[in-house]
Design a protein around this motif. Structure first.
Motif, PDB file in Angstrom:
ATOM      1  N   LYS A 505       1.413  -1.075  -0.141  1.00 30.75           N
ATOM      2  CA  LYS A 505      -0.391  -0.497   0.139  1.00 30.75           C
ATOM      3  C   LYS A 505       0.810   0.947   0.001  1.00 30.75           C
ATOM      4  CE  LYS A 505      -4.789  -1.112   2.005  1.00 30.75           C
ATOM      5  NZ  LYS A 505      -4.700  -1.445   3.728  1.00 30.75           N
ATOM      6  N   TYR A 506       1.881   1.091   0.899  1.00 33.12           N
ATOM      7  CA  TYR A 506       2.613   2.670   0.780  1.00 33.12           C
ATOM      8  C   TYR A 506       2.906   2.718  -0.634  1.00 33.12           C
ATOM      9  CZ  TYR A 506       1.903   2.384   5.886  1.00 33.12           C
ATOM     10  OH  TYR A 506       1.049   1.324   7.649  1.00 33.12           O
ATOM     11  N   TRP A 507       3.643   2.222  -0.143  1.00 28.84           N
ATOM     12  CA  TRP A 507       4.715   1.975  -1.930  1.00 28.84           C
ATOM     13  C   TRP A 507       3.684   2.216  -3.247  1.00 28.84           C
ATOM     14  CZ3 TRP A 507       9.562   3.430  -1.536  1.00 28.84           C
ATOM     15  CH2 TRP A 507      10.283   2.786  -0.302  1.00 28.84           C
ATOM     16  N   GLU A 508       2.736   0.852  -3.646  1.00 30.31           N
ATOM     17  CA  GLU A 508       1.672   2.429  -4.380  1.00 30.31           C
ATOM     18  C   GLU A 508       1.632   3.261  -4.295  1.00 30.31           C
ATOM     19  OE1 GLU A 508      -1.478  -1.152  -4.715  1.00 30.31           O
ATOM     20  OE2 GLU A 508      -0.123  -2.523  -5.986  1.00 30.31           O
ATOM     21  N   ALA A 509       0.806   3.886  -3.343  1.00 33.27           N
ATOM     22  CA  ALA A 509       0.717   5.036  -3.103  1.00 33.27           C
ATOM     23  C   ALA A 509       1.641   6.174  -3.089  1.00 33.27           C
ATOM     24  CB  ALA A 509       0.387   5.677  -1.667  1.00 33.27           C
ATOM     25  N   PHE A 510       2.864   5.928  -3.306  1.00 32.50           N
ATOM     26  CA  PHE A 510       4.427   6.838  -3.355  1.00 32.50           C
ATOM     27  C   PHE A 510       4.907   6.494  -4.952  1.00 32.50           C
ATOM     28  CE2 PHE A 510       8.514   8.389  -2.751  1.00 32.50           C
ATOM     29  CZ  PHE A 510       8.956   7.919  -3.496  1.00 32.50           C
TER      30      PHE A 510
END
Lengths: 518, 398
Positions: A505-510
């Motif tokens: 989730k975090y990396w996809e948001a980044f």
């Protein structure tokens, strides 16, 4: 393998049973003296009489401990003891009949109805089937330890924990109840159970360890994270301890345990204090035991025991090593978390000094992502610790208990051997007296011989009994161990999955931020 | 080898050279292509095989292949940075020394028969360490290659005579490492340089008339420090990740030997973690390292310009004095003209270079950050899948 199976000596009393059996699915709690050749016949520990009458109280524990190697769940058609509800606190030569829950299955009941006299046969068949269903543990008792509360002040302060029990077992007065207990109460419970059951071969789950440092911090009122961690650790350990104890079919029946769970007031267990008289006595005994152990050379005639002894040694070593590895893991994960936090800060600063706006923003975002990841790492570290490491610690202590039980067996054997030696001496003495022709002393000698013959017999029986119990206990232990480890590993893997999902989730948001750098 | 001032060359390389000179984003210019096709590690030396394909006339053959060592690269870099002609150019930073020390030490320790490891653990650790060794190796090759490619892409630097020698001379360059005197000299020069910087900019009160340069100077100083710090922290994270991955090895081995056969699958997390660590390293850590060095090179450029400015100022003062005394005015004038020219050339070139540097930096960061994010997602998805499969197996057995 002598004296394994014997038809329950109490054939007669079985008739009244059958009627109740026919009641259908309900399993009644039956108590049968395990097939030990107990001289004193029907003294099986019993459930309170009330239980017998109330047949339809849901699955009630009923188990006969039968044979050696097998973990038996036997829905036995044994007599229900109508005797006193209280079991003798000290175990007599009669090992306590084990009363263990039976998985309520419809399969079992019909079998019970059909056979009545041919008990051993029933035991066999039903045992196998029940073994298969054994995994469906329907002990139906759930223990929670919660709400640690500091009581008192200064050095006399202590933590009180709320012990909540939810059960449908009829041996308890209510279905749901809770009491307040402190740590020494738990220790007291363990001490009582250990005294009663350890020396006849039952693996009594060990209580959590004392920690003077930890407790002092709490007493002194340090409200920092290490003391909260300590309290939480202890609470979880106490919960696991109780859960393991009630899972044990025999121990569940113990009145002390019941009292611990139910009664609102509990006599303060002072003997558990390390520096008390009893504590010192314990230490002395431990030392003496250690010395004795070294001097007992047992002729192990039973390969099973030899094998198991070795197995447990190996297991102990493996677990200890694994435990230290997991502790290293926890440590490194905490380090990773700290490093990630430092990196996040540094990246944020870099983002600040970057004069290209989009890149600057992206770098700040990166810093945020890394911070979140740091959080994740921390949580994972907790999971590593609580889930894994504590379990290993528990099992290392449990294995110590197993070893203790095996030692008791050795002592038992020793006692038996000693009795035999004494008997021999007495016989020789008698022979001498016969020659010397002293009638009065002769009679005494004969009496003594009789006495020692009985003792020898008793010793033999005890030894066989403890061997049998241990076999069963070890079987149960192994099963529990596999189950426990599996559960824990599943939980641990699930936590890892969680972490990975969060990372995604975090990396996809980044990603869009990075792409937006123009 | 003559250096024909070939107009067509410049026009070809011009647009290609300027844009997209990210770390690995060099546009391949067919007129001069350099790559490191192979590398061999011997004892404590690494030998790189440098292959050149070129259509440029001053090479004797269209395809060349030579073997070079790390020292040769350093020599090449030094000839550039010490060459006054290139004072207005940001010299691509020299590749770092190949450092296999830690990795080799670890492997050695492992090999020395550590009895506390079981056979399985040993095999796994060995695998892990070998992977690490390989990664370091790949990285060092990449760094050396990037250095050469940057040189080849720069319109001015690519025409350097020493560069050709480096690429073509098929004998050993026998570049002797700097002897102690030279090393010390270099060391002192650096110290003097940083002292000078302070002096020039502060005490002498050199007025920076150009806003652009003023801004760049402040920016670069701060940026360089920050990126250095970030690089350090990124390294630490990478190391912590590695040790975590190594921790999982004995654990998974122990679990599988505890007899629950389903647990063997726990082996996979450590391998994944290890791979994540090395990939992250390649992206983030390398990125920061490179820009740490590149920004240092940019700082050096600014410094040189400042020196030129100082020279110019001094020449001005000398000219004024000469005019006052009416002695040796001509030479002073000439000198002043020279300094002025030099300074202006430098400034112009520096401006260009710094603008390039910025755009280079931005695109490199963009590319690497995107790749990092994509890699992280990929890895997390893979681990997640693997873990979930393991869970299904475990639960199914129940």
């Amino acid at each position: 393998m002598a004296a394994e199976r014997e038809p329950p000596p109490l054939g007669e009393a079985r008739q009244p049973e059958l009627e109740e059996l026919e009641d259908g699915e309900d399993l009644f709690t039956s108590t049968v003296s395990t097939l030990e050749s107990s001289p004193s016949s029907p003294e099986p520990a019993s459930l309170p009489t009330e239980d017998i009458s109330i047949n339809s109280n849901g699955p009630k524990p009923a188990e006969i401990i039968l044979d050696d190697d097998r973990e038996d769940l036997f829905a036995a058609t044994e007599e229900v003891s109508l005797d006193s509800p209280e079991r003798e606190p000290i175990l007599s030569p009669d090992p306590t009949p084990a009363i263990t829950p039976v998985t309520p299955t419809t399969l079992v009941t019909p079998r019970m109805e059909s056979k009545s006299i041919t008990a051993p046969v029933i035991f066999d068949r039903s045992r196998e089937e029940i073994e298969e269903e054994a995994n469906g543990d329907v002990f139906d008792i759930e223990i929670n330890v919660s709400d640690p509360e500091k009581v008192g002040d200064g050095m006399n302060a202590y933590m009180a924990y709320r012990v909540t029990t939810k059960t449908s077992l009829s041996m308890f007065h209510k279905n749901e109840f809770s009491v307040k207990r402190r740590f020494s109460d738990f220790l007291g419970l363990h001490s009582k159970l250990a005294t009663k059951y350890l020396h006849v071969g039952y693996i009594v789950p060990p209580a959590p360890e004392k920690s003077i440092v930890g407790m002092t911090k709490v007493k002194v009122g340090k409200e920092d994270s290490s003391s909260t961690e300590f309290v939480e650790k202890r609470r979880a350990a106490l919960e696991r301890y109780l859960q393991r104890t009630v899972k044990h079919p025999t121990l569940l029946q113990d009145p002390d345990l019941r009292q611990f769970l139910e009664s609102s007031e509990l006599p303060r267990a002072v003997n558990t204090q390390a520096l008390s008289g009893a504590g010192i006595l314990r230490m002395v005994n431990k030392a003496a035991d250690a010395v004795n152990k070294m001097t007992i050379k047992m002729n192990e005639s039973d390969a099973w025991f030899e094998e198991k002894q070795q197995q447990f040694e190996n297991l102990d070593q493996q677990l200890r090593k694994l435990h230290s590895n997991v502790e290293a893991l926890v440590c490194h994960r905490k380090e990773l978390s700290a490093n990630t936090a430092a990196f996040a800060k540094s990246a944020a600063m870099l983002g600040n000094s970057e004069d290209h706006t989009a890149l600057s923003r992206a770098l700040s975002q990166l810093a945020e992502v890394e911070e979140k990841i740091d959080q994740l790492h921390q949580e994972q570290a907790f999971a590593d610790f609580y889930v894994f490491s504590e379990l290993l610690g528990d099992y290392i202590r449990l294995i110590a208990a197993v070893k203790g039980v095996l030692d008791h067996r050795m002592k038992c054997w020793q006692k038996w051997q000693d009795a035999q030696v004494t008997l021999q001496k007495k016989r020789e003495a008698e022979a001498k007296l016969q020659l010397a022709n002293k009638p009065d002393k002769l009679q005494q000698a004969k009496d003594e011989i009789k006495e020692w013959e009985t003792k020898v017999q008793q010793g033999e029986r005890d030894f066989e009994q403890i061997s049998k119990t241990i076999r069963k206990e070890v079987g149960r232990f192994e099963k529990e161990r596999v189950k426990d480890f599996k559960t824990v590993i599943i939980k641990y893997l699930e936590s890892l999955v969680q972490t990975q999902q969060q990372l995604i989730k975090y990396w996809e948001a980044f990603l869009p931020e990075a792409k937006a750098i123009a | 080898m003559g250096i024909p001032a070939n107009g067509s060359e410049d026009s070809v390389s011009g647009p290609n050279g300027e844009e997209g000179r990210g770390i690995a984003e060099l546009v391949t210019d067919p007129s001069l292509q350099v790559e490191i096709s192979d590398a061999v590690s011997e004892r404590d030396k690494v030998k790189f095989t440098v292959q050149t394909k070129s259509s440029l006339p001053h090479f004797t053959r269209p395809a060349l292949s030579v073997v070079r060592q790390h020292e040769d690269f350093v020599w090449l870099h030094d000839t550039f940075s010490e060459n006054d002609e290139y004072a207005g150019i940001i010299i691509p930073p020299a590749p770092p020394r190949p450092d296999f020390e830690t990795s080799r030490e670890k492997l050695q320790r492992l090999g020395e028969g550590n009895s506390t490891l079981t056979r399985e653990e040993f095999a796994k650790m060995k695998q892990e360490l070998e992977g690490e060794y390989l990664a370091i190796f790949k990285k060092t090759v990449a760094m050396h290659e990037v250095f050469l490619q940057h040189l080849a892409a720069h319109p001015v630097l690519r025409r350097d005579h020493n560069f050709y020698v480096f690429l073509e001379y098929d004998q050993d360059l026998s570049v002797r490492g700097k002897n102690r005197k030279e090393l010390l000299g270099g060391f002192f020069r650096n110290m003097v340089k940083s002292a000078d910087e302070v002096l020039i900019t502060g005490v002498l009160g050199l007025k920076e008339v150009d806003e652009f340069f003023e801004h760049e100077r402040t920016f670069l100083l701060e940026y360089n420090t920050r990126v250095r710090d970030t690089c350090l922290k990124a390294d630490r994270v990478m190391r912590a990740h590695k040790s975590l991955a190594e921790d999982y090895i004995p654990i998974s081995v122990a679990l599988s030997s505890l007899g629950t056969q389903e647990v063997c699958q726990l082996q996979t997390p450590p391998e994944l973690l290890g791979r994540v660590a090395s990939d992250e390293d390649l992206k983030l850590s390398d990125l920061f390292k490179y820009y740490m060095r590149d920004s240092q090179a940019a700082k050096d450029l600014l410094y040189r310009r400042l020196q030129a400015l100082a020279d110019y100022e001094n020449a001005n003062k000398a000219l004024d004095r000469a005019r006052l005394r009416n002695k040796e005015v001509k030479p002073a004038e000439a000198h002043q003209q020279l300094c002025c020219q030099r300074f202006e050339q430098l400034s112009a070139s520096a401006k260009q270079e710094l603008t390039d540097f910025k755009s280079r930096r931005i695109s490199a960061f963009r590319k690497n950050l995107i790749e990092l994010a994509e890699l992280e997602v990929k890895h997390a998805k893979a681990s997640s899948l693997l873990l979930q499969n393991t869970l299904i197996v475990l639960k199914g057995d129940a």
